[in-house]
Design an enzyme around this catalytic site. Structure first.
Site, short mmCIF file in Angstrom:
data_model
loop_
_atom_site.label_atom_id
_atom_site.label_comp_id
_atom_site.label_asym_id
_atom_site.label_seq_id
_atom_site.Cartn_x
_atom_site.Cartn_y
_atom_site.Cartn_z
N ARG A 259 -105.56 29.22 8.77
CA ARG A 259 -105.25 28.25 7.71
C ARG A 259 -105.70 26.82 8.03
NH1 ARG A 259 -99.00 29.41 7.65
NH2 ARG A 259 -99.61 29.20 9.82
N LYS B 161 -100.63 44.26 19.91
CA LYS B 161 -99.24 44.62 20.15
C LYS B 161 -98.35 43.46 19.75
CE LYS B 161 -97.36 43.02 24.24
NZ LYS B 161 -96.49 43.07 25.31
N ASP C 91 -103.57 48.20 23.73
CA ASP C 91 -102.60 47.95 24.80
C ASP C 91 -103.48 47.54 25.97
OD1 ASP C 91 -100.96 47.97 26.98
OD2 ASP C 91 -99.87 49.76 26.39
N HIS C 92 -103.52 46.22 26.24
CA HIS C 92 -104.56 45.75 27.17
C HIS C 92 -104.41 46.34 28.57
CE1 HIS C 92 -101.47 42.73 28.12
NE2 HIS C 92 -102.02 42.73 29.30
N LYS D 149 -107.48 47.71 31.87
CA LYS D 149 -107.60 47.23 33.24
C LYS D 149 -108.33 48.25 34.09
CE LYS D 149 -103.30 44.56 33.32
NZ LYS D 149 -103.78 43.22 33.63
N HIS E 218 -96.82 49.27 27.81
CA HIS E 218 -97.52 49.27 29.11
C HIS E 218 -96.97 50.33 30.07
CE1 HIS E 218 -98.99 45.67 27.43
NE2 HIS E 218 -98.11 44.84 27.92
N LYS F 150 -88.41 39.91 33.99
CA LYS F 150 -88.91 38.54 34.13
C LYS F 150 -88.09 37.85 35.21
CE LYS F 150 -90.92 37.79 29.64
NZ LYS F 150 -92.29 37.66 30.16
N1 LIG Z 1 -101.18 35.18 23.25
C1 LIG Z 1 -101.33 36.20 24.04
O1 LIG Z 1 -101.71 36.11 25.21
C2 LIG Z 1 -101.05 37.59 23.51
C3 LIG Z 1 -101.05 38.67 24.41
C4 LIG Z 1 -100.83 39.95 23.92
C5 LIG Z 1 -100.64 40.14 22.56
N2 LIG Z 1 -100.62 39.08 21.70
C6 LIG Z 1 -100.44 39.34 20.27
O2 LIG Z 1 -101.53 38.75 19.56
C7 LIG Z 1 -101.10 38.29 18.30
C8 LIG Z 1 -101.44 36.82 18.18
O3 LIG Z 1 -100.74 36.09 19.16
P1 LIG Z 1 -101.00 34.54 19.44
O4 LIG Z 1 -100.20 34.19 20.64
O5 LIG Z 1 -102.45 34.23 19.45
O6 LIG Z 1 -100.31 33.87 18.13
P2 LIG Z 1 -100.40 32.38 17.66
O7 LIG Z 1 -100.89 31.48 18.75
O8 LIG Z 1 -99.12 32.07 17.00
O9 LIG Z 1 -101.56 32.41 16.54
C9 LIG Z 1 -101.35 32.87 15.25
C10 LIG Z 1 -102.61 32.67 14.44
O10 LIG Z 1 -102.40 33.15 13.11
C11 LIG Z 1 -102.79 32.13 12.18
N3 LIG Z 1 -101.95 32.26 10.98
C12 LIG Z 1 -100.60 32.35 10.95
N4 LIG Z 1 -100.19 32.48 9.66
C13 LIG Z 1 -101.29 32.51 8.89
C14 LIG Z 1 -101.53 32.65 7.50
N5 LIG Z 1 -100.53 32.80 6.62
N6 LIG Z 1 -102.79 32.67 7.06
C15 LIG Z 1 -103.82 32.52 7.92
N7 LIG Z 1 -103.68 32.37 9.26
C16 LIG Z 1 -102.42 32.36 9.73
C17 LIG Z 1 -102.59 30.84 12.92
O11 LIG Z 1 -103.46 29.84 12.49
P3 LIG Z 1 -103.12 28.64 11.49
O12 LIG Z 1 -101.77 28.12 11.85
O13 LIG Z 1 -104.25 27.71 11.73
O14 LIG Z 1 -103.17 29.27 10.17
C18 LIG Z 1 -103.05 31.24 14.32
O15 LIG Z 1 -104.45 31.20 14.37
C19 LIG Z 1 -99.59 38.57 18.23
O16 LIG Z 1 -99.42 39.81 17.58
C20 LIG Z 1 -99.20 38.70 19.69
O17 LIG Z 1 -98.07 39.53 19.86
C21 LIG Z 1 -100.83 37.81 22.16
#
Ligand SMILES: NC(=O)c1ccc[n+]([C@@H]2O[C@H](COP(=O)([O-])OP(=O)(O)OC[C@H]3O[C@@H](n4cnc5c(N)ncnc54)[C@H](OP(=O)(O)O)[C@@H]3O)[C@@H](O)[C@H]2O)c1
Length: 522
Positions: free
Chosen positions: A63, A181, A210-211, A215, A273, A373
């Site tokens: 967005r 996930k 599931d990363h 590995k 995991h 944790k």
């Molecule tokens: N972060 C990690 O290391 C990690 C590891 C394993 C799994 N995951 C999984 O990966 C997924 C993403 O995690 P994240 O940590 O990257 O989340 P995040 O940092 O909260 O990012 C969410 C993204 O979604 C976008 N977004 C949210 N609502 C939106 C909407 N209505 N329309 C369009 N875009 C929207 C946000 O961008 P805007 O606000 O610019 O719209 C942002 O780019 C989750 O399911 C999480 O469980 C993450």
């Protein structure tokens, strides 16, 4: 006798270096943490290794308002910060960045998808890419169903879909969707998510990530078991006393309290995991390395897990939550002091389980699992403890014998060691445990690729072996839901019950002590 190529099923599914067909990857959640920390650094490293196809393009969907240039510059900063290879190679980055675009839209806005379709068509034409599509859900899980519905309504995820007005442009052969996930929060939500995915896509288009499965050390479990002749004959209840799986994190919830408090260790670590590690350790040899043959065997392990429900949760599970404590000499706060944590919640930051797999190979072999944790260190390992010899021949010296243990270190210090007894040099017979050690870092030298590199490439190549199938996810949830259900009937009374920087609550020690066993000292 030497095995011939055709007689070796493990060769059939092996991926020899191949380049995927031209494609565009659309990242929903392009301004988020996962994109910055994992996805873009992984793509950059694949480009460095020349593993991506010519014309490969990325469209970031989110967005926030920003130009293509701004988006590219932010991604470049992420690569400089998070890529496993440094420093960034400017020429390589610049040529990759030419194919990176930003698309500002809301997930719920149909016009955003119509505009996306046009952008993809323009990219196909200008960059000579075909209409093969990889959609990546790097979004909050609440958005998955909305996006899937929109992809279905616009026909964007139909394999071979040609965007409107694409006359003369080659139609793509595939459209695949990677789903991050957590895949649901219980069996009911996982089933609902599977249904909504499968109302738009075929199962072979869905890649549930599931990363851990990406590995190197986790993939090596199968090679170790089925690529060697000496281990498999003893890999069963006749020779194995028990198995221990530990996945410890030294970090706390680190500002992710809001998300974690809704999840907890059982959902966040065990359902995916840890059960995947268990499946690889316990599964039967597949008939080939074909994705479905391997996944069939993994899911059979989940189906054979003895359910733990109701009052059994008292004897077979331990829950914990950390209070304040000390890690590496630094005072750290307790779980409930983290922002986002609901002070009324009973979410666990630690779980230990005693599991049984009710099949011929594993009947009555306990499998002890612990994850949490704010444990003393970040470590993931699987340890197979073999039974003691049937007769102790070394008198008093033999009384101090330790059982043979095979340990697979998943992270850090990746490797495998076998502990066995040896004679201490000298005139008397005294025994000492010694290790035969294999370390990835010294044996192969090369730095292993990140899990996301392997998984993104596999998806582009259409290989789903290292992704979770729908029935696998559901079976794992079914098992975990049974435990949750038992827990809900007996809310914990003693939280916090371990200090940050320790190996969990006292009841985790007792879980093994009652069986005259103890956790490995790590
Ligand atoms: N972060 C990690 O290391 C990690 C590891 C394993 C799994 N995951 C999984 O990966 C997924 C993403 O995690 P994240 O940590 O990257 O989340 P995040 O940092 O909260 O990012 C969410 C993204 O979604 C976008 N977004 C949210 N609502 C939106 C909407 N209505 N329309 C369009 N875009 C929207 C946000 O961008 P805007 O606000 O610019 O719209 C942002 O780019 C989750 O399911 C999480 O469980 C993450």
């Amino acid at each position: 006798m030497k095995a011939t190529l055709s007689a070796n099923p493990f060769r059939e599914g092996l991926r020899i270096e191949r380049t995927p067909s031209p494609c565009t990857m659309i990242i929903f959640g392009a301004t988020g943490d996962l994109t910055a920390r994992k996805l873009i650094p992984a793509l950059y490293n694949l480009v460095l290794e020349r593993l991506l196809p010519p014309g490969f393009s990325v469209v970031g969907f989110a967005r926030s308002g920003k130009s293509n240039e701004q988006f590219r510059s932010e991604l470049r900063d992420s690569v400089e910060k998070y890529s496993r290879t440094q420093p960034l190679q400017k020429a390589i980055w610049d040529s990759f960045a030419e194919g990176v675009f930003y698309h500002q839209a809301d997930y719920a806005d149909p016009d955003g998808y119509a505009a996306l379709s046009k952008l993809l068509h323009r990219i196909d034409c200008e960059r000579g890419a075909s209409s093969n599509r990889l959609f990546y859900m790097a979004t909050p899980p609440a958005a998955y169903q909305e996006i899937i519905g929109q992809l279905g309504a616009t026909g964007l995820a139909a394999p071979g879909a040609c965007p409107t007005g694409s006359a003369g442009n080659r139609c793509g052969e595939w459209a695949r969707v990677i789903v991050e996930k957590p895949f649901g929060k219980d069996l009911a939500s996982a089933k609902a998510l599977n249904q909504s995915l499968l109302s738009v896509l075929k199962e072979e288009q869905v890649y549930r990530i599931d990363h851990y499965l990406g590995k190197e050390t986790v993939q090596n479990i199968l090679v170790f078991r089925f690529g060697n002749g000496i281990f498999e004959p003893v890999w069963n209840r006749r020779y194995i006393d028990h198995v221990q799986i530990t996945a410890g994190e030294s970090v706390g919830v680190e500002g992710r309290g809001g998300y974690y408090d809704q999840s907890g260790a059982l959902r966040d670590m065990v359902q995916n995991h840890i059960l995947q590690l268990l499946a690889l350790v316990a599964m039967e040899p597949p008939s080939s390395m074909d994705a479905n043959a391997v996944r069939d065997e993994r899911v059979k392990v989940f189906r054979a897990l003895r359910p733990i429900g109701g009052s059994q949760s008292e004897s077979f599970t331990v829950r914990g939550r950390y209070g304040p404590g000390s890690l590496s000499g630094t005072r750290v706060a307790g779980y409930s002091e983290d922002t986002g944590v609901d002070h009324e919640s009973t979410t666990e930051s630690f779980v230990a389980l005693k599991l049984f797999i009710d099949n011929w190979r594993w009947a009555d072999v306990p499998i002890y699992v612990r994850t949490g944790k704010r444990l003393p260190k970040r470590i993931t390992e699987i340890s197979i403890q073999f039974s003691c010899p049937p007769l102790l021949l070394f008198g008093e010296a033999g009384e101090s014998m330790s059982p043979n243990t095979l340990t697979m270190r998943i992270q850090p210090d990746e490797g495998i060691s076998l502990r066995f007894e040896a004679k201490l040099p000298g005139q008397t017979t005294r025994l000492r445990s010694v290790n035969m050690d294999f370390r990835y870092s010294t044996s192969f030298g090369a730095q292993p690729p990140e899990a996301y590199e392997r998984l993104l490439l596999d998806c582009m190549l259409g290989d789903s072996t290292l992704f979770t199938r729908g029935d696998e996810a559901e079976s794992a949830w079914e098992f975990v839901d049974g435990i949750r259900c038992g827990w809900d009937q007996h809310p914990p009374q003693d939280f916090p019950n371990y200090a940050a920087g320790t190996w969990g609550p006292e009841s985790a020690r007792r879980l093994l002590a009652e069986d005259a066993r103890e956790w490995r000292r790590l």
